[in-house]
Design a protein around this motif. Sequence first.
Motif, mmCIF file in Angstrom:
data_model
loop_
_atom_site.group_PDB
_atom_site.id
_atom_site.type_symbol
_atom_site.label_atom_id
_atom_site.label_comp_id
_atom_site.label_asym_id
_atom_site.label_seq_id
_atom_site.Cartn_x
_atom_site.Cartn_y
_atom_site.Cartn_z
ATOM 1 N N THR A 53 0.863 -1.176 0.000
ATOM 2 C CA THR A 53 0.000 0.000 0.000
ATOM 3 C C THR A 53 0.899 1.225 0.000
ATOM 4 O O THR A 53 1.998 1.203 0.572
ATOM 5 C CB THR A 53 -0.954 0.026 1.207
ATOM 6 N N ARG A 54 0.427 2.310 -0.628
ATOM 7 C CA ARG A 54 1.302 3.441 -0.924
ATOM 8 C C ARG A 54 0.684 4.754 -0.475
ATOM 9 O O ARG A 54 -0.527 4.901 -0.460
ATOM 10 C CB ARG A 54 1.554 3.496 -2.437
ATOM 11 N N PHE A 55 1.542 5.700 -0.137
ATOM 12 C CA PHE A 55 1.085 7.054 0.149
ATOM 13 C C PHE A 55 0.634 7.726 -1.149
ATOM 14 O O PHE A 55 1.035 7.335 -2.241
ATOM 15 C CB PHE A 55 2.188 7.872 0.802
ATOM 16 N N GLY A 56 -0.184 8.760 -1.000
ATOM 17 C CA GLY A 56 -0.798 9.388 -2.155
ATOM 18 C C GLY A 56 -0.073 10.599 -2.695
ATOM 19 O O GLY A 56 -0.465 11.137 -3.727
ATOM 20 N N VAL A 57 0.983 11.054 -2.014
ATOM 21 C CA VAL A 57 1.778 12.184 -2.509
ATOM 22 C C VAL A 57 3.187 11.689 -2.770
ATOM 23 O O VAL A 57 3.795 11.024 -1.923
ATOM 24 C CB VAL A 57 1.796 13.351 -1.500
ATOM 25 N N GLY A 58 3.695 11.983 -3.958
ATOM 26 C CA GLY A 58 5.036 11.555 -4.323
ATOM 27 C C GLY A 58 5.735 12.607 -5.163
ATOM 28 O O GLY A 58 5.295 13.766 -5.230
ATOM 29 N N THR A 59 6.811 12.199 -5.806
ATOM 30 C CA THR A 59 7.642 13.123 -6.574
ATOM 31 C C THR A 59 7.930 12.552 -7.958
ATOM 32 O O THR A 59 8.255 11.367 -8.088
ATOM 33 C CB THR A 59 8.982 13.385 -5.842
#
Length: 201
Positions: A53-59
């Motif tokens: 599962t992953r966070f919703g803000v990235g780069t």
Amino acid sequence: MFPLGTVLFPGAALPLQVFEPRYCEMTEVCLRSDGRFGVVLIEHGSEVGGGDTRFGVGTVARIVEAARTPDGRYLLTAVGVERFRVKRWLDDAPYPRADVDLLSETKRVGSRADASRDSVERLLVRALALRAELGEPIPPLARGLDADPVRASFQAAAAAALGPFDSQQLLELDDPVARFESLGELLDGAIEVLQFRLAAG
């Protein structure tokens, strides 16, 4: 999209060794286009095998160097470009993909931004000096923080070498002054721990 166990900040370098077939395929697609892909922090799970599962803000990352080894792995250097928020995740086949919105930064200029930057720079220099005394590797900060508060806030966050969840908290902030203030609190805590470790030998 490349889910990882680390946070990439805009302006920071990201060395990668790509060996999973799905990410080798993704790398080839990126190299044939503009060399860009998304990096997000894994919230639960691991980098290998999927099911995370992953966070919703990235780069957004841009590949600046690429080499392929005889056994088919890719050795990459990428650089963070700008932040994004995931609107929705798509099917992971053949590799993770998502629809995203690019995020803008609140432009802060003036005395408050300058004071926040200067305060964080002092704390960062202190923390890095303590880490060096403890024999830990430290990132270079030879020329100090950038004059632009947005770039400086990301530069300081990357150099602070915090844990991934603290780094994610900083990445998600839209205002450089808020990022400086949060980073200052985190650095205060880190300095206390480092001083205790140094005193304890």
